[in-house]
Enzyme design. Structure first.
Site, PDB file in Angstrom:
ATOM      1  N   ASP A 481       0.864  -1.131   0.006  1.00  0.00           N
ATOM      2  CA  ASP A 481       0.021  -0.065  -0.170  1.00  0.00           C
ATOM      3  C   ASP A 481       0.968   1.211  -0.028  1.00  0.00           C
ATOM      4  O   ASP A 481       1.897   1.293   0.867  1.00  0.00           O
ATOM      5  CB  ASP A 481      -1.035   0.027   1.213  1.00  0.00           C
ATOM      6  CG  ASP A 481      -1.735   1.045   1.217  1.00  0.00           C
ATOM      7  OD1 ASP A 481      -2.874   1.109   0.375  1.00  0.00           O
ATOM      8  OD2 ASP A 481      -1.531   2.324   1.881  1.00  0.00           O
ATOM      9  N   GLU A 525      -4.660   2.265  -4.372  1.00  0.00           N
ATOM     10  CA  GLU A 525      -3.140   2.258  -4.371  1.00  0.00           C
ATOM     11  C   GLU A 525      -2.412   1.028  -3.877  1.00  0.00           C
ATOM     12  O   GLU A 525      -1.554   1.129  -3.426  1.00  0.00           O
ATOM     13  CB  GLU A 525      -2.703   3.635  -3.460  1.00  0.00           C
ATOM     14  CG  GLU A 525      -3.159   3.440  -1.867  1.00  0.00           C
ATOM     15  CD  GLU A 525      -4.379   3.913  -1.837  1.00  0.00           C
ATOM     16  OE1 GLU A 525      -4.890   3.938  -0.444  1.00  0.00           O
ATOM     17  OE2 GLU A 525      -5.575   3.992  -2.767  1.00  0.00           O
TER      18      GLU A 525
END
Length: 618
Positions: A481, A525
């Site tokens: 992440d 993301e």
């Protein structure tokens, strides 16, 4: 006698009227002669040809004229009986029996009288012999005996004499008259056949001369070989001419009291005439039987030639290549299309097999398997393969192959192969396949980062989970992440945010090199990395390298406490068990990722460390 067939519609046509007059004269003379011979020597039957004449007239005319012919036949016969001093009752009734016989004999031919009746056809000859020669005379004989008994006792063997004389007369007269009036005989007297006809007739008539004039032995059968030769060479018409000549010669000799019949058996004159009729009837039947065989052979040959011409026409004008081979795959025929399609002359390929120089080596096993399957009983097979042109280029061909069998035995004797060029179709299929693969690739790749999309990630993880469960190997998963990515997007804009994601994806893709590994965009993301057959230590080491390389990119991030773009990675490793769910692996990695974020980000956390226990799928 003029041809009896009248093509005109009206009964009173002059041609038809003259023909009927001639018929009446012949019937009257024949009936009178027969009745005169029959009255001599105790009533022994001699001959009865009028019924054959009437039947011939019927078969030469359309059915609308049959009543006239029956009427002329009946009246003429009655007059002949009265002229020969028969009673009115016998004249009327016995003539009626004759007309019944003719009606029975003509019935099987009623539906074909528009065409010429030729007794060189099997069905027509059988109908004449069985119906006209046996059934009709037998029925009329029964009625004639019954009628004769009504007036006075019938003469000795009257029924048998009636039956045999009528049978012989019908069999002798009907085929001869039809052949004489149907144009067959006239065709023999053309200049190009006259010499052969004359020679064969001379040979034929020398034998009756010897038999009936000089010998005392009953060797009548010796006339048959030259008679049959005449039929073979000149057809039914030639045989009829021969029989007519034999009849005239024999009757003339017997009438003068000569011949083997007189000297060998000392029979009455009437019985000699009867035996001559037996000889003539036998000759007519032999002529007709040989004509039947020759006609059937001719028809078969015509059908075979027509079929061959048709198939050759189709083969030579087809744009497909037609190949015939034997069971050993040697070519026996190639259609001309092979020349313009492949550059080969058909003669160059005859005798060769598909294994030599024609079929691409890689396609020979498929061709062999196809031919063996056909030999094992499959009806037909379609095969695509590469075939070499004469210039060396290989083109794609499609063959429809089947066995063909011997017409008589039904046993397979070879293969028939219909081949067409499918190079254009094959090229189109390859383009379509490439387009499909490209579309499939697009459907499984994230357009922004070039990594696998979520659908592809889920399919790959499920597949690797099952494989690891079968083999007992470890399966690792990294969840990555981007730290504070929302702040990065808000501060630098979405375009820079997209570039940031692409850079991170490139770092991961450069490090993940094994064929089974997969980098996928998990969402937003987040990225996920599947590592089959990877231990916990190896997975953590790889995750650490990814984290370090991302930080080394030096992408400025003012919203991060580190001042750079960094990533947090959760790592999980499980040894899957059969019939368990791969979500266990995702949940463990997700929990480790949460711990990494909670502990300050820009770090790697292993699920084992975060939970304090070893992970195993249960």
């Amino acid at each position: 006698m003029d041809r009896l067939r009248a093509d005109d519609r009206f009964i009173l046509n002059p041609r038809f009227v003259s023909a009927m007059a001639a018929l009446a004269v012949l019937i009257f003379l024949g009936a009178c002669g027969s009745l005169w011979l029959d009255a001599k020597d105790g009533g022994d039957a001699a001959f009865w040809w009028p019924n054959g004449l009437i039947l011939s007239a019927l078969l030469l005319n359309r059915r609308n004229k049959w009543p006239v012919i029956f009427g002329i036949g009946y009246v003429t016969n009655v007059l002949a009986h009265l002229y020969m001093h028969d009673t009115v009752f016998l004249s009327l009734t016995l003539t009626a029996c004759d007309m019944l016989e003719v009606a029975i004999a003509s019935y099987p031919f009623a539906h074909i009288t528009r065409d010429a009746v030729r007794f060189s056809r099997p069905r027509e000859l059988a109908r004449l012999c069985l119906v006209g020669g046996i059934l009709g005379p037998a029925i009329s004989a029964v009625f004639a005996v019954a009628i004769f008994q009504m007036q006075s006792p019938a003469p000795r063997n009257f029924g048998l004499h009636w039956f045999f004389s009528n049978t012989l007369g019908t069999i002798i007269v009907t085929p001869i008259v039809l052949s004489l009036l149907d144009g067959e005989v006239a065709a023999l007297f053309r200049r190009n056949r006259l010499l052969e006809l004359t020679g064969l007739l001379v040979l034929l008539y020398l034998l009756p001369l010897a038999i009936f004039r000089y010998t005392h032995l009953p060797i009548f059968f010796t006339v048959f070989p030259p008679l049959l030769l005449l039929v073979v060479r000149l057809g039914m018409g030639g045989g009829v001419v021969g029989v007519c000549g034999i009849a005239a010669f024999c009757i003339m000799v017997v009438a003068k009291g000569g011949g083997a019949v007189v000297h060998g058996f000392e029979l009455s004159w009437q019985k000699q005439v009867f035996l001559v009729q037996v000889l003539l009837a036998s000759a007519v039947l032999c002529v007709a039987l040989v004509a039947v065989v020759l006609n059937e052979r001719r028809l078969l040959e015509q059908a075979a030639r027509k079929s061959e011409q048709l198939y050759r026409l189709l083969a030579e004008n087809s744009r497909d290549i037609i190949v015939l081979t034997d069971l050993e795959h040697r070519r026996e025929y190639l259609s001309p299309a092979v020349q313009w399609m492949m550059g080969w002359d058909p003669k160059e390929l005859l005798g060769g097999t598909y294994q030599k120089n024609i079929v691409h080596p890689d396609d020979i096993p498929a061709m062999t398997a196809t031919l063996e399957a056909l030999k094992a009983g499959e009806p037909s097979k379609t095969l695509s393969y590469r075939c070499r042109k004469k210039d060396g280029e290989y083109i794609w061909m499609e063959a429809n192959i089947s066995l063909y069998c011997d017409r008589i035995t039904g046993e397979p004797i070879g293969y028939v192969n219909v081949v067409r060029n499918i190079s254009e179709r094959k090229a189109a299929e390859e383009k379509l396949q490439d387009a499909y693969l490209a579309l499939e690739a697009l459907a499984s790749v994230d357009a922004l980062t070039g990594t696998a999309n979520r659908r592809q990630f889920d399919e790959s993880l499920s597949q690797e989970w099952r494989r690891a469960a079968r083999t007992g190997s470890p399966l690792s998963l990294l969840l990555l992440d981007v730290d504070h990515f929302k702040l990065y997007n808000d501060f630098y804009g979405h375009l820079q945010g997209d570039n940031c994601l692409r850079q991170i994806a490139r770092v991961a893709l450069d490090l993940i090199q094994r064929p089974g590994d997969l980098v996928g965009r998990f969402g937003g993301e987040e990225f996920a990395i599947i590592l089959p057959e990877t231990s916990c230590e190896a997975a953590v080491g790889l995750a650490e390298r990814i984290r370090s390389l991302v930080a080394e990119q030096g992408v400025v991030h003012a919203g991060s406490q580190h001042g750079l773009v960094t990533v947090s990675i959760g790592c999980s490793t499980i040894n899957p068990e059969p019939y368990t769910n791969q979500n266990l692996l995702i949940e463990a990695a997700d929990q480790a990722l949460y711990e990494a974020k909670r502990n300050g980000r820009n770090r790697v956390v292993n699920a084992v460390e975060s939970s304090g226990q070893t992970l195993n799928a249960e």
